[in-house]
Design an enzyme around this catalytic site. Structure first.
Site, mmCIF file in Angstrom:
data_model
loop_
_atom_site.group_PDB
_atom_site.id
_atom_site.type_symbol
_atom_site.label_atom_id
_atom_site.label_comp_id
_atom_site.label_asym_id
_atom_site.label_seq_id
_atom_site.Cartn_x
_atom_site.Cartn_y
_atom_site.Cartn_z
ATOM 1 N N ARG A 62 -5.292 -15.470 -61.237
ATOM 2 C CA ARG A 62 -5.717 -14.729 -62.436
ATOM 3 C C ARG A 62 -5.921 -13.248 -62.150
ATOM 4 O O ARG A 62 -5.878 -12.429 -63.070
ATOM 5 C CB ARG A 62 -6.965 -15.389 -63.048
ATOM 6 N N GLU A 99 -16.466 -24.034 -50.317
ATOM 7 C CA GLU A 99 -17.647 -24.892 -50.311
ATOM 8 C C GLU A 99 -17.422 -26.095 -49.383
ATOM 9 O O GLU A 99 -18.272 -26.447 -48.583
ATOM 10 C CB GLU A 99 -17.924 -25.348 -51.741
HETATM 11 P P1 AMP Z 1 -15.245 -17.069 -54.718
HETATM 12 O O1 AMP Z 1 -14.322 -16.935 -53.534
HETATM 13 O O2 AMP Z 1 -16.267 -18.137 -54.531
HETATM 14 O O3 AMP Z 1 -15.852 -15.728 -55.098
HETATM 15 O O4 AMP Z 1 -14.370 -17.567 -55.945
HETATM 16 C C1 AMP Z 1 -13.609 -16.674 -56.681
HETATM 17 C C2 AMP Z 1 -12.279 -17.253 -57.071
HETATM 18 O O5 AMP Z 1 -12.395 -18.570 -57.559
HETATM 19 C C3 AMP Z 1 -11.665 -16.417 -58.182
HETATM 20 O O6 AMP Z 1 -10.289 -16.251 -57.896
HETATM 21 C C4 AMP Z 1 -11.914 -17.220 -59.440
HETATM 22 O O7 AMP Z 1 -10.772 -17.209 -60.268
HETATM 23 C C5 AMP Z 1 -12.216 -18.638 -58.977
HETATM 24 N N1 AMP Z 1 -13.471 -19.179 -59.528
HETATM 25 C C6 AMP Z 1 -14.586 -19.510 -58.823
HETATM 26 N N2 AMP Z 1 -15.537 -20.000 -59.613
HETATM 27 C C7 AMP Z 1 -15.043 -19.981 -60.864
HETATM 28 C C8 AMP Z 1 -15.567 -20.344 -62.147
HETATM 29 N N3 AMP Z 1 -16.811 -20.836 -62.311
HETATM 30 N N4 AMP Z 1 -14.780 -20.161 -63.234
HETATM 31 C C9 AMP Z 1 -13.535 -19.652 -63.094
HETATM 32 N N5 AMP Z 1 -12.985 -19.301 -61.925
HETATM 33 C C10 AMP Z 1 -13.720 -19.457 -60.808
#
Ligand code: AMP
Length: 175
Positions: A62, A99
């Site tokens: 995205r 996670e």
């Molecule tokens: P992080 O690495 O944990 O910061 O996760 C970010 C990535 O995961 C981004 O590319 C987001 O598109 C996706 N992502 C994580 N959590 C969500 C969520 N609750 N809703 C939509 N996309 C998420």
């Protein structure tokens, strides 16, 4: 501005228990489908890109949507950071923690070089692992990250801590 933020928030749909139980997925597809709102979001992101920035780095998948629109609006190139095995030429890889388990992101070795300054773009900042891995990839090429921009930040997941040495800006913050 509060009205604008409320308008954008209204264009983001919460989908509970997707992709797995306990996760509330922030679905940006209604925002993308609203031409006026999508354009306003990209214009606001553009306000946070300095005039000395050489390229936009979009994170799969995205981040490509907002990154490409932003790059186009600013007349800059787009560099794509992709999941493993998608980029055809020589790559640098970085592993990062999820996670449960590990994941990997890749960038073409010739995508950037020393002296380049970039802005990293993704739709959402959660734990910050994805963006931090992207910052590492950019730095492996000798380039500099001026800022990381997000449309949405889930601040309760403390993603900014993983990006402590980077300017971070998000348009919508969920606490
Ligand atoms: P992080 O690495 O944990 O910061 O996760 C970010 C990535 O995961 C981004 O590319 C987001 O598109 C996706 N992502 C994580 N959590 C969500 C969520 N609750 N809703 C939509 N996309 C998420």
């Amino acid at each position: 501005m509060i009205d604008t933020l409320n308008w954008w928030q209204d264009c983001i749909r919460d989908v509970p228990d997707f992709p797995k139980p306990g996760i509330v997925f922030k679905d940006i597809t209604p925002l993308l489908a609203n031409g006026e709102a999508f354009s306003a979001v990209v214009s606001e992101l553009a306000c946070h890109v300095g005039s000395d920035v050489d390229a936009i780095v979009g994170i799969e998948s995205r981040g490509f949507i907002f990154g490409a629109a932003l790059a186009q609006q600013l007349g800059l190139g787009l560099v794509t950071v992709r999941k493993p095995g998608k980029l055809p030429a020589n790559v640098h890889s970085v592993e990062y923690e999820l996670e449960y388990g590990m994941d990997r992101l890749e960038i073409h070795r010739d995508a950037l070089s020393a002296g380049h300054k970039v802005v990293v773009v993704d739709d959402l900042l959660a734990t910050g692992g994805t963006a931090a891995a992207t910052v590492q990839l950019v730095r492996k090429l000798g380039a500099e990250v001026d800022a990381c921009l997000f449309v949405i930040e889930l601040s309760f997941l403390n993603g900014k801590e993983a990006l402590a040495d980077v300017n971070v800006h998000s348009l919508l913050c969920y606490e």
